[in-house]
Design a protein around this motif. Structure first.
Motif, PDB file in Angstrom:
ATOM      1  N   LEU A   1       9.035   4.945   0.778  1.00  0.00           N
ATOM      2  CA  LEU A   1       8.488   5.766   1.857  1.00  0.00           C
ATOM      3  C   LEU A   1       9.174   7.132   2.376  1.00  0.00           C
ATOM      4  CD1 LEU A   1       6.263   6.309   3.965  1.00  0.00           C
ATOM      5  CD2 LEU A   1       7.486   5.080   5.682  1.00  0.00           C
ATOM      6  N   ILE A   2      10.650   6.897   2.027  1.00  0.00           N
ATOM      7  CA  ILE A   2      11.325   8.011   2.544  1.00  0.00           C
ATOM      8  C   ILE A   2      11.431   9.082   1.322  1.00  0.00           C
ATOM      9  CG2 ILE A   2      13.985   8.861   2.836  1.00  0.00           C
ATOM     10  CD1 ILE A   2      14.514   6.105   3.980  1.00  0.00           C
TER      11      ILE A   2
ATOM     12  N   VAL B   1       0.971  -1.290  -0.093  1.00  0.00           N
ATOM     13  CA  VAL B   1       0.084   0.075  -0.138  1.00  0.00           C
ATOM     14  C   VAL B   1       0.891   1.319  -0.053  1.00  0.00           C
ATOM     15  CG1 VAL B   1      -1.638   1.282   1.287  1.00  0.00           C
ATOM     16  CG2 VAL B   1      -1.965  -1.207   1.330  1.00  0.00           C
ATOM     17  N   ILE B   2       1.871   1.212   0.762  1.00  0.00           N
ATOM     18  CA  ILE B   2       2.678   2.152   0.876  1.00  0.00           C
ATOM     19  C   ILE B   2       3.643   2.459  -0.442  1.00  0.00           C
ATOM     20  CG2 ILE B   2       4.803   3.449   2.181  1.00  0.00           C
ATOM     21  CD1 ILE B   2       3.857   1.814   4.728  1.00  0.00           C
ATOM     22  N   LEU B   3       4.100   1.466  -0.924  1.00  0.00           N
ATOM     23  CA  LEU B   3       4.865   1.376  -2.133  1.00  0.00           C
ATOM     24  C   LEU B   3       3.977   1.760  -3.158  1.00  0.00           C
ATOM     25  CD1 LEU B   3       7.395   0.366  -3.759  1.00  0.00           C
ATOM     26  CD2 LEU B   3       6.269  -1.683  -4.235  1.00  0.00           C
ATOM     27  N   ALA B   4       2.735   1.526  -3.348  1.00  0.00           N
ATOM     28  CA  ALA B   4       1.810   1.963  -4.097  1.00  0.00           C
ATOM     29  C   ALA B   4       1.524   3.454  -4.201  1.00  0.00           C
ATOM     30  CB  ALA B   4       0.623   1.080  -4.493  1.00  0.00           C
ATOM     31  N   LEU B   5       1.666   4.016  -3.048  1.00  0.00           N
ATOM     32  CA  LEU B   5       1.289   5.277  -2.797  1.00  0.00           C
ATOM     33  C   LEU B   5      -0.040   5.506  -2.901  1.00  0.00           C
ATOM     34  CD1 LEU B   5       3.925   7.413  -4.918  1.00  0.00           C
ATOM     35  CD2 LEU B   5       4.172   6.612  -2.311  1.00  0.00           C
ATOM     36  N   TRP B   6      -0.780   4.489  -2.090  1.00  0.00           N
ATOM     37  CA  TRP B   6      -2.485   4.434  -2.165  1.00  0.00           C
ATOM     38  C   TRP B   6      -2.908   4.754  -3.354  1.00  0.00           C
ATOM     39  CZ3 TRP B   6       1.189   6.390   1.471  1.00  0.00           C
ATOM     40  CH2 TRP B   6       0.999   5.819   2.485  1.00  0.00           C
ATOM     41  N   ASN B   7      -2.468   3.908  -4.392  1.00  0.00           N
ATOM     42  CA  ASN B   7      -3.128   4.031  -5.802  1.00  0.00           C
ATOM     43  C   ASN B   7      -3.330   2.586  -6.040  1.00  0.00           C
ATOM     44  OD1 ASN B   7      -3.502   4.009  -8.587  1.00  0.00           O
ATOM     45  ND2 ASN B   7      -2.576   5.971  -8.671  1.00  0.00           N
TER      46      ASN B   7
ATOM     47  N   LYS C   1       4.467  15.545  -1.844  1.00  0.00           N
ATOM     48  CA  LYS C   1       3.297  15.695  -2.552  1.00  0.00           C
ATOM     49  C   LYS C   1       2.104  15.129  -1.981  1.00  0.00           C
ATOM     50  CE  LYS C   1       5.698  15.588  -7.161  1.00  0.00           C
ATOM     51  NZ  LYS C   1       5.829  14.986  -8.499  1.00  0.00           N
ATOM     52  N   HIS C   2       1.085  15.804  -2.093  1.00  0.00           N
ATOM     53  CA  HIS C   2      -0.242  15.474  -1.104  1.00  0.00           C
ATOM     54  C   HIS C   2      -0.813  14.090  -1.698  1.00  0.00           C
ATOM     55  CE1 HIS C   2      -3.865  15.896   1.093  1.00  0.00           C
ATOM     56  NE2 HIS C   2      -4.493  15.497  -0.045  1.00  0.00           N
ATOM     57  N   GLU C   3      -0.660  13.767  -3.258  1.00  0.00           N
ATOM     58  CA  GLU C   3      -1.309  12.603  -3.757  1.00  0.00           C
ATOM     59  C   GLU C   3      -0.359  11.269  -3.272  1.00  0.00           C
ATOM     60  OE1 GLU C   3       1.179  14.743  -7.036  1.00  0.00           O
ATOM     61  OE2 GLU C   3      -0.329  15.242  -5.354  1.00  0.00           O
ATOM     62  N   SER C   4       0.731  11.503  -2.883  1.00  0.00           N
ATOM     63  CA  SER C   4       1.689  10.480  -2.498  1.00  0.00           C
ATOM     64  C   SER C   4       1.640  10.275  -1.155  1.00  0.00           C
ATOM     65  CB  SER C   4       3.035  10.899  -3.034  1.00  0.00           C
ATOM     66  OG  SER C   4       3.271  11.103  -4.335  1.00  0.00           O
ATOM     67  N   GLN C   5       0.870  10.870  -0.253  1.00  0.00           N
ATOM     68  CA  GLN C   5       0.671  10.862   1.060  1.00  0.00           C
ATOM     69  C   GLN C   5      -0.509   9.935   1.665  1.00  0.00           C
ATOM     70  OE1 GLN C   5       3.485  11.809   2.796  1.00  0.00           O
ATOM     71  NE2 GLN C   5       4.001  12.504   0.833  1.00  0.00           N
ATOM     72  N   PRO C   6      -0.479   9.375   2.795  1.00  0.00           N
ATOM     73  CA  PRO C   6      -1.591   8.544   3.229  1.00  0.00           C
ATOM     74  C   PRO C   6      -2.729   9.645   3.590  1.00  0.00           C
ATOM     75  CG  PRO C   6      -0.120   9.013   5.019  1.00  0.00           C
ATOM     76  CD  PRO C   6       0.641   9.370   3.709  1.00  0.00           C
ATOM     77  N   PRO C   7      -4.139   9.077   3.514  1.00  0.00           N
ATOM     78  CA  PRO C   7      -5.150   9.963   3.874  1.00  0.00           C
ATOM     79  C   PRO C   7      -4.728  10.815   5.423  1.00  0.00           C
ATOM     80  CG  PRO C   7      -5.939   7.882   3.243  1.00  0.00           C
ATOM     81  CD  PRO C   7      -4.459   7.691   3.437  1.00  0.00           C
ATOM     82  N   SER C   8      -5.237  11.888   5.537  1.00  0.00           N
ATOM     83  CA  SER C   8      -4.962  12.751   6.447  1.00  0.00           C
ATOM     84  C   SER C   8      -5.266  12.130   7.809  1.00  0.00           C
ATOM     85  CB  SER C   8      -5.275  14.083   6.268  1.00  0.00           C
ATOM     86  OG  SER C   8      -4.554  14.701   5.129  1.00  0.00           O
ATOM     87  N   SER C   9      -6.534  11.492   7.946  1.00  0.00           N
ATOM     88  CA  SER C   9      -7.281  11.018   9.100  1.00  0.00           C
ATOM     89  C   SER C   9      -6.836   9.597   9.323  1.00  0.00           C
ATOM     90  CB  SER C   9      -8.574  11.340   9.103  1.00  0.00           C
ATOM     91  OG  SER C   9      -9.138  10.442   8.166  1.00  0.00           O
ATOM     92  N   LEU C  10      -5.808   8.874   8.486  1.00  0.00           N
ATOM     93  CA  LEU C  10      -5.540   7.488   8.674  1.00  0.00           C
ATOM     94  C   LEU C  10      -5.311   7.043   9.989  1.00  0.00           C
ATOM     95  CD1 LEU C  10      -5.318   4.831   7.326  1.00  0.00           C
ATOM     96  CD2 LEU C  10      -2.880   5.537   6.865  1.00  0.00           C
ATOM     97  N   GLY C  11      -6.136   6.086  10.542  1.00  0.00           N
ATOM     98  CA  GLY C  11      -5.853   5.486  11.627  1.00  0.00           C
ATOM     99  C   GLY C  11      -6.508   6.272  13.155  1.00  0.00           C
ATOM    100  N   LYS C  12      -7.033   7.439  12.805  1.00  0.00           N
ATOM    101  CA  LYS C  12      -7.806   8.099  13.778  1.00  0.00           C
ATOM    102  C   LYS C  12      -9.146   7.853  13.881  1.00  0.00           C
ATOM    103  CE  LYS C  12      -4.255  12.009  12.744  1.00  0.00           C
ATOM    104  NZ  LYS C  12      -4.203  13.463  12.326  1.00  0.00           N
TER     105      LYS C  12
END
Length: 326
Positions: free
Chosen positions: A300-301, A250-256, A308-319
């Motif tokens: 990830l690094i 999921v991380i490698l795919a950048l949530w795509n 870039k916003h599209e390469s980041q996890p959803p802002s509320s992930l895990g909350k």
């Protein structure tokens, strides 16, 4: 040339289970839920599909492989969706910690699979004697005619339908997330549930549906591994760390989900690379198996540096979302 062709086929075979798991987890995470129970759900999906086929083949006088396939497929979807429902109820309704619930679900799922896998083995006459070859043959049936084409047929048309279904689902989920209203609503829930709630989007409903659907998709990874990859057999702890590789993907795919397609084949190749490298010791073989995780850390690094916003996890992930605090 033949060795390269074999390696690519094996890499794809290894990667499909990971692709199912990653696609399901991407849909789940887009809602803001972090489901670390995916490895356990894959176990639940695999053993449930095997149990469905086993019961059918032993109950029917003349079992029909296609009917066994339908029963197995339905059993997997029901069991894995139920796992997603349990996770949703505990984390969304009861507001339990997502990490704790996810890890508990993985522990439960692995235990569930190994317990019933061992039970079926005893009923079938001993460990390793489970036989659902008829149903498995339906899962493993390749594309007729096209699979006979030299090289191209072997490379693209020699797999069972679940292989192609995994790719189709990933492509469909990408389209859903980017080009449909419900997909955009789901992404809004994952980014900022309070804002989505204020806009009239039913946050809890989206979270529930995304998590349950994501779990059902992930469960198909377990079914694929048992039926298509292993040919209708069960081995306790046979999944290895493929469930965790799905989460890493999921991380490698950048949530795509589209990126998860090629990423799963890359992971599949890296996972079996040690087999094709001569002269490796047991220690270096284990180091080779770490390569998918190393690649994920590097990606990830890099993605964090680019910011870039599209390469980041959803802002509320895990909350957890508390509507009264909106």
């Amino acid at each position: 040339m033949e060795l390269v062709l074999t390696f690519i086929q094996k890499a794809i075979g290894q990667g499909i289970a990971i692709l199912f798991g990653a696609t399901g987890e991407i849909i789940t995470e887009k809602s803001g839920n972090l489901n670390l129970g995916i490895p356990g759900i894959m176990y639940m999906g695999g053993i449930s599909g095997l149990m469905g086929a086993f019961v059918y083949e032993n109950a029917a006088e003349n079992p029909i492989p296609f009917i066994g396939l339908i029963i197995s497929f339905a059993a997997t979807l029901l069991a894995s969706a139920f796992g997603g429902l349990i996770y949703s109820f505990l984390t969304i309704t009861l507001r339990a910690n997502q990490n704790v619930v996810g890890l508990a679900l993985t522990t439960f799922g692995v235990g569930f699979g190994n317990f019933f896998g061992g039970s079926i083995s005893k009923l079938a006459g001993g460990v390793g004697q489970i036989s659902v070859k008829g149903t498995a043959s339906a899962f493993r049936a390749s594309v007729p005619g096209l699979n006979k084409i030299p090289i191209i047929g072997e490379l693209f048309f020699s797999y069972g339908f679940l292989t192609y279904l995994a790719v189709i689902i990933a492509l469909s989920m990408t389209y859903f997330l980017k080009n449909t209203r419900k997909g955009l609503n789901l992404r809004a829930v994952g980014e900022n549930p309070a804002t989505a709630d204020a806009a009239g989007i039913h946050v809890s409903r989206y979270k529930y549906v995304a998590t349950i659907v994501g779990a059902a998709i992930a469960g198909l990874g377990g079914l694929y591994f048992v039926m298509e990859y292993l040919g209708g057999t069960w081995s306790n702890n046979g999944f290895g760390d493929r469930g965790w590789l799905a989460i890493a993907l999921v991380i490698l795919a950048l949530w795509n989900p589209n990126n998860a397609i090629w990423g799963s084949f890359l992971f599949g190749g890296l996972y079996i690379l040690y087999i094709y490298l001569p002269g490796l010791t047991r220690a270096t073989q284990e180091l080779c198996k770490m390569l998918p995780y190393v690649v994920t850390i590097i990606v990830l690094i890099i993605s964090s540096k680019r910011n870039k916003h599209e390469s980041q996890p959803p802002s509320s992930l895990g909350k957890a979302y508390f509507r009264e605090e909106r």
